[in-house]
Design a protein around this motif. Structure first.
Motif, PDB file in Angstrom:
ATOM      1  N   PRO A  67       0.839  -1.213   0.000  1.00  0.00           N
ATOM      2  CA  PRO A  67       0.000   0.000   0.000  1.00  0.00           C
ATOM      3  C   PRO A  67       0.871   1.260   0.000  1.00  0.00           C
ATOM      4  O   PRO A  67       2.010   1.247   0.480  1.00  0.00           O
ATOM      5  N   LEU A  68       0.312   2.339  -0.532  1.00  0.00           N
ATOM      6  CA  LEU A  68       1.025   3.617  -0.526  1.00  0.00           C
ATOM      7  C   LEU A  68       1.241   4.089   0.903  1.00  0.00           C
ATOM      8  O   LEU A  68       0.356   3.942   1.749  1.00  0.00           O
ATOM      9  N   ASN A  69       2.408   4.672   1.165  1.00  0.00           N
ATOM     10  CA  ASN A  69       2.625   5.265   2.474  1.00  0.00           C
ATOM     11  C   ASN A  69       2.097   6.707   2.465  1.00  0.00           C
ATOM     12  O   ASN A  69       1.644   7.200   1.428  1.00  0.00           O
ATOM     13  N   GLU A  74       0.228  11.730  -0.281  1.00  0.00           N
ATOM     14  CA  GLU A  74       0.283  13.186  -0.419  1.00  0.00           C
ATOM     15  C   GLU A  74       0.836  13.578  -1.779  1.00  0.00           C
ATOM     16  O   GLU A  74       0.357  14.525  -2.402  1.00  0.00           O
ATOM     17  N   PHE A  75       1.844  12.837  -2.245  1.00  0.00           N
ATOM     18  CA  PHE A  75       2.430  13.105  -3.553  1.00  0.00           C
ATOM     19  C   PHE A  75       1.384  12.944  -4.649  1.00  0.00           C
ATOM     20  O   PHE A  75       1.282  13.785  -5.553  1.00  0.00           O
ATOM     21  N   VAL A  76       0.603  11.875  -4.585  1.00  0.00           N
ATOM     22  CA  VAL A  76      -0.441  11.621  -5.590  1.00  0.00           C
ATOM     23  C   VAL A  76      -1.418  12.792  -5.634  1.00  0.00           C
ATOM     24  O   VAL A  76      -1.722  13.335  -6.701  1.00  0.00           O
ATOM     25  N   VAL A  77      -1.904  13.201  -4.480  1.00  0.00           N
ATOM     26  CA  VAL A  77      -2.889  14.298  -4.420  1.00  0.00           C
ATOM     27  C   VAL A  77      -2.283  15.582  -4.959  1.00  0.00           C
ATOM     28  O   VAL A  77      -2.889  16.270  -5.796  1.00  0.00           O
ATOM     29  N   GLN A  78      -1.073  15.928  -4.519  1.00  0.00           N
ATOM     30  CA  GLN A  78      -0.444  17.169  -4.969  1.00  0.00           C
ATOM     31  C   GLN A  78      -0.111  17.120  -6.464  1.00  0.00           C
ATOM     32  O   GLN A  78      -0.262  18.111  -7.177  1.00  0.00           O
ATOM     33  N   ASN A 110      -2.194   0.612 -11.138  1.00  0.00           N
ATOM     34  CA  ASN A 110      -3.476   0.596 -10.424  1.00  0.00           C
ATOM     35  C   ASN A 110      -3.410   1.041  -8.975  1.00  0.00           C
ATOM     36  O   ASN A 110      -4.420   1.454  -8.422  1.00  0.00           O
ATOM     37  N   ILE A 111      -2.264   0.987  -8.342  1.00  0.00           N
ATOM     38  CA  ILE A 111      -2.208   1.363  -6.923  1.00  0.00           C
ATOM     39  C   ILE A 111      -2.519   2.852  -6.736  1.00  0.00           C
ATOM     40  O   ILE A 111      -3.410   3.192  -5.960  1.00  0.00           O
ATOM     41  N   PRO A 112      -1.843   3.775  -7.429  1.00  0.00           N
ATOM     42  CA  PRO A 112      -2.235   5.188  -7.273  1.00  0.00           C
ATOM     43  C   PRO A 112      -3.640   5.475  -7.807  1.00  0.00           C
ATOM     44  O   PRO A 112      -4.374   6.280  -7.230  1.00  0.00           O
ATOM     45  N   LYS A 113      -4.033   4.811  -8.894  1.00  0.00           N
ATOM     46  CA  LYS A 113      -5.385   5.003  -9.428  1.00  0.00           C
ATOM     47  C   LYS A 113      -6.434   4.597  -8.400  1.00  0.00           C
ATOM     48  O   LYS A 113      -7.391   5.337  -8.152  1.00  0.00           O
ATOM     49  N   ASN A 114      -6.258   3.411  -7.831  1.00  0.00           N
ATOM     50  CA  ASN A 114      -7.226   2.944  -6.839  1.00  0.00           C
ATOM     51  C   ASN A 114      -7.260   3.861  -5.629  1.00  0.00           C
ATOM     52  O   ASN A 114      -8.332   4.141  -5.086  1.00  0.00           O
TER      53      ASN A 114
END
Length: 150
Positions: A67-69, A74-78, A110-114
């Motif tokens: 899973p993303l830490n 935060e990186f994905v959202v920003q 798929n991990i950041p997408k999900n």
């Protein structure tokens, strides 16, 4: 009524062939435009798009499927906030590349997408009215509420 065709599941033999082509034979270097189309020529029961998806999500050596830490979330959202395209388009391949560069770990697409779509769904469920929000509006909701990104 349209006919639904189920494509065959990947066999161990097919997966080993894909790994052999990509890793040992170096198809990414030999066929930089589309190595998966070259593989499809040999195993035509699998379309190039499915071969690529299997490679980037399951077979590519070094994939981090944990899973993303918190920092990655935060990186994905920003990143999405900064790079959201016209028509609310998200260029997932670009995000994955920048995440790999930033965190030195390779993630399946798929991990950041999900994560993003789950976060979006959670935010939408917290809104009491039925107004449809754009991804940019959703992103604006995240800034004052960092606890929602967990």
């Amino acid at each position: 009524m349209s006919k639904v065709t189920k494509e065959p599941l990947f066999t161990e033999e097919a997966e080993n062939f894909i790994i052999d082509c990509m890793v040992i034979q170096g198809y990414e270097t030999l066929y930089p435009n589309n190595p998966f189309a070259e593989i499809e020529k040999v195993i035509p029961e699998y379309k190039a798009k499915r071969i690529r998806q299997r490679w980037v999500d399951k077979l590519k050596p070094g994939l981090n499927r944990n899973p993303l830490n918190k920092e990655e979330k935060e990186f994905v959202v920003q990143w999405i906030k900064k790079n959201l395209g016209s028509n609310d388009e998200i260029k997932w391949k670009d995000l994955i590349s920048e995440m790999e560069e930033e965190f030195h770990t390779l993630r399946p697409d798929n991990i950041p997408k999900n994560y993003w779509y789950t976060l979006k769904r959670k935010l939408l469920s917290k809104i009491s009215h039925n107004e449809e929000l754009t991804p940019l509006q959703i992103l604006s909701l995240l800034s004052p509420n960092p606890q929602l990104t967990g």
